[in-house]
Design an enzyme around this catalytic site. Sequence first.
Site: not given
Length: 430
Positions: A144, A239, A267
């Site tokens: 994702y 990522d 995050k």
Amino acid sequence: MNITKSKELYEKAIKVLPGGVNSPVRAFKSVGGTPVFIQKGSGSKIYDIDGNEYIDYIGSWGPHLFGHSPDFIKEALIEAIENGTSFGTPTEIEVRVAELVRELVPSIEMIRFVNSGTEATMSAVRVARGYTKRNKIIKFEGSYHGHADFFLIKAGSGALTFGIPTSPGVTEGNAKDTSVADFNNIDSVKNLIQKNKNEIAAIIIEPIAGNMGVVPAEKSFLEELRQICESEKIVLIFDEVMTGFRVAKGGAQEIYNIQPDLTTFGKIIGGGLPVGAYGGKEEIMSLVAPSGPVYQAGTLSGNPLAMAAGYSALSYIKSHPEIYNDLENKSAYLANGFINNLKLFNKNFQLNRVGSMMTLFFTENEVKTYNDAIKSDTNLFAKYFWGMLSRGIYLPPAQFEAFFVSTAHSNDDLQKTIETQREVFSEIFG
Ligand SMILES: *Cc1c(COP(=O)(O)O)cnc(C)c1O
């Protein structure tokens, strides 16, 4: 567990918010039932509007490395608010956060701050395309990278080398430019590169996948990927929105000792506020506007509150390198407790863990790829989830997610979690 107020609020929520939420997984769809509404968090705990207390292992899906509202981030935010919330001009704190990221993650020579992980990955791909003057990208099944159109693609069947959309609203044009390889399978990557010779701009990968549940890449796989990108002049994007500052101060790339060309963050880098970032080689990043022609902008990018929280989190990491030992010890303790519980019930379910991120897959086969992960028994997971939640342990409400240990989790929290799990297993398997 009394969740009357949450149920009432959910009835109102579904009338004004699609599914009652602002991000799908929060709605508990894959575990059934209705979500609880959280009112506050402190340290390792969160509290819902009915007054129930939970030990939290979601950690806002990754940002809360130090638990909820640690004093140093709270103080940094209050100080920043006193000076105003947004200017849309350059500010000193942006430069300081950028310098700090460069110190912690040596592959970062230049960085651009955005507002989410989605924006970071989307923009990283754009600059990779601008740099290589190629259009196509390769991603991995089960990964994702946020919700940009060209990521919402799964592998096409059989002879197709390009993918197919996983969501209405994503055009075939987008799908044509995204090929999907198998995680931990270098031949699948070579095959796609062969079929799209000199057309691949970038390969994007979660070096430790967290979004099919935790599945670490094998070192040799990443090393080969690095080599192939070098020889084919493909931009390698790690990522690290989830793994950055989570698995080590320098992220997964520090653990594997592999330098990608570009890295995306989110995050933890925002200390609990909305921040994303992409950065890497100066040769590539200097193409980003206004220093170069690749356009990318943001009204609230580098926002002073978000930067203050991020700076506070990253400086804490820099001055307390011992937190990663602490996180490892706590997480290993928890994982061992889980494994012992499984043995008691003769289950060989797979626990994948890297540092403070882990997933207990309800399958007895080793999980190294997305196809392994989806063999998990999601009905069983749903029972487990509700068993834990109703006893005060808040796990991510879906099988294919990572759960996170923070520095705020106490030994009592961990012990209680292990004992609760034993109780729940006994209810399910006993
Ligand atoms: C969470 C996540 C994203 C998306 O970040 P958002 O801030 O939710 O847009 C992208 N990539 C990875 C690996 C993630 O874990």
